[in-house]
Scaffold this motif. Structure first.
Motif, PDB file in Angstrom:
ATOM      1  N   LYS A   1       0.826  -1.215   0.000  1.00  0.00           N
ATOM      2  CA  LYS A   1       0.000   0.000   0.000  1.00  0.00           C
ATOM      3  C   LYS A   1       0.861   1.266   0.000  1.00  0.00           C
ATOM      4  O   LYS A   1       0.543   2.242  -0.670  1.00  0.00           O
TER       5      LYS A   1
ATOM      6  N   ALA B   1       2.328   1.784  -3.418  1.00  0.00           N
ATOM      7  CA  ALA B   1       1.283   2.237  -4.352  1.00  0.00           C
ATOM      8  C   ALA B   1       0.971   3.718  -4.118  1.00  0.00           C
ATOM      9  O   ALA B   1       0.762   4.486  -5.070  1.00  0.00           O
ATOM     10  N   TYR B   2       0.958   4.128  -2.863  1.00  0.00           N
ATOM     11  CA  TYR B   2       0.705   5.529  -2.489  1.00  0.00           C
ATOM     12  C   TYR B   2       1.758   6.443  -3.115  1.00  0.00           C
ATOM     13  O   TYR B   2       1.448   7.484  -3.692  1.00  0.00           O
TER      14      TYR B   2
ATOM     15  N   LYS C   1       3.656   5.756  -5.766  1.00  0.00           N
ATOM     16  CA  LYS C   1       3.516   5.738  -7.235  1.00  0.00           C
ATOM     17  C   LYS C   1       2.418   6.689  -7.672  1.00  0.00           C
ATOM     18  O   LYS C   1       2.575   7.450  -8.616  1.00  0.00           O
ATOM     19  N   LYS C   2       1.283   6.648  -6.951  1.00  0.00           N
ATOM     20  CA  LYS C   2       0.142   7.508  -7.275  1.00  0.00           C
ATOM     21  C   LYS C   2       0.537   8.976  -7.146  1.00  0.00           C
ATOM     22  O   LYS C   2       0.204   9.810  -7.998  1.00  0.00           O
ATOM     23  N   MET C   3       1.280   9.286  -6.094  1.00  0.00           N
ATOM     24  CA  MET C   3       1.704  10.674  -5.864  1.00  0.00           C
ATOM     25  C   MET C   3       2.616  11.145  -7.005  1.00  0.00           C
ATOM     26  O   MET C   3       2.475  12.260  -7.519  1.00  0.00           O
ATOM     27  N   THR C   4       3.533  10.271  -7.414  1.00  0.00           N
ATOM     28  CA  THR C   4       4.456  10.612  -8.504  1.00  0.00           C
ATOM     29  C   THR C   4       3.679  10.893  -9.787  1.00  0.00           C
ATOM     30  O   THR C   4       3.918  11.895 -10.469  1.00  0.00           O
ATOM     31  N   LYS C   5       2.717   9.993 -10.086  1.00  0.00           N
ATOM     32  CA  LYS C   5       1.911  10.166 -11.302  1.00  0.00           C
ATOM     33  C   LYS C   5       1.153  11.484 -11.268  1.00  0.00           C
ATOM     34  O   LYS C   5       1.058  12.188 -12.279  1.00  0.00           O
ATOM     35  N   THR C   6       0.598  11.835 -10.116  1.00  0.00           N
ATOM     36  CA  THR C   6      -0.174  13.076  -9.978  1.00  0.00           C
ATOM     37  C   THR C   6       0.705  14.290 -10.290  1.00  0.00           C
ATOM     38  O   THR C   6       0.281  15.207 -11.011  1.00  0.00           O
TER      39      THR C   6
ATOM     40  N   LYS D   1       1.491  14.475 -14.022  1.00  0.00           N
ATOM     41  CA  LYS D   1       0.308  14.972 -14.750  1.00  0.00           C
ATOM     42  C   LYS D   1       0.189  16.483 -14.621  1.00  0.00           C
ATOM     43  O   LYS D   1      -0.106  17.189 -15.585  1.00  0.00           O
TER      44      LYS D   1
END
Ligand code: RP5
Length: 163
Positions: free
Chosen positions: A142, A145-146, A148-153, A156
């Protein structure tokens, strides 16, 4: 059985800022308990809580305080569980006093001190999760994943700004 995180704070006036900590623990579905314990106003109750914390299945203690901020140190004095201190801006010194009170522990009794206020509160929860994740593969997954999500945001946002 999963280890719990204790979130303790010196006063109910700290709760607004500490919501940033509690919401992260909720997001990660980490079992936790929130208590108002004061190093100065309820020293016996605070000491009792910390000295029983390991037996009570806590894995980490997060301690937040603003005025003469000794709570994290007082917790750490009673336990060998990791203690994370969150200094809060509660006085006319804007938290600088709480930062120094929390961070400047004498050698032998460590407190991992995060930054002042809501960023520190959030990071305290994430740090507690990283500690528990050492022995919990689901939590490890988790937290990765947190990130990775932050990096993607952020990527973007950068792309949007430059498109
Ligand atoms: C500290 O004193 C608490 O952690 C709080 O940040 C500050 C002020 O407490 P209240 O007077 O608002 O109860 O012990």
């Amino acid at each position: 059985m999963k280890k719990k995180v204790a979130v303790v704070m010196g006063s109910d006036s700290d709760l607004g800022v500490m919501e940033s900590c509690i919401s992260v623990l909720e997001e990660f579905e980490v079992p936790h308990m929130v208590r108002i314990l004061s190093a100065h106003r309820t020293p016996d109750v605070a000491a009792d809580f910390a000295s029983n914390a390991e037996k009570d299945r806590f894995g980490v203690i997060i301690a937040a305080a603003g005025g003469a901020a000794h709570l994290a140190g007082a917790m750490a004095a009673q336990t060998t569980l990791p203690v994370i201190g969150v200094p809060l801006a509660a006085t006319s010194l804007n938290g600088f006093d709480a930062l120094l009170s929390t961070v400047q522990m004498p050698g032998g009794i460590p407190v991992a001190t995060v930054s002042v206020g809501k960023w520190g509160a959030k990071n305290a929860a994430l740090l507690a999760i990283e500690i528990l994740a050492l022995a919990d593969t689901t939590l490890k997954r988790k937290i990765k994943a947190y990130r990775k999500k932050m990096t993607k945001t952020v990527i973007k946002k950068d792309q949007k700004l430059n498109s």
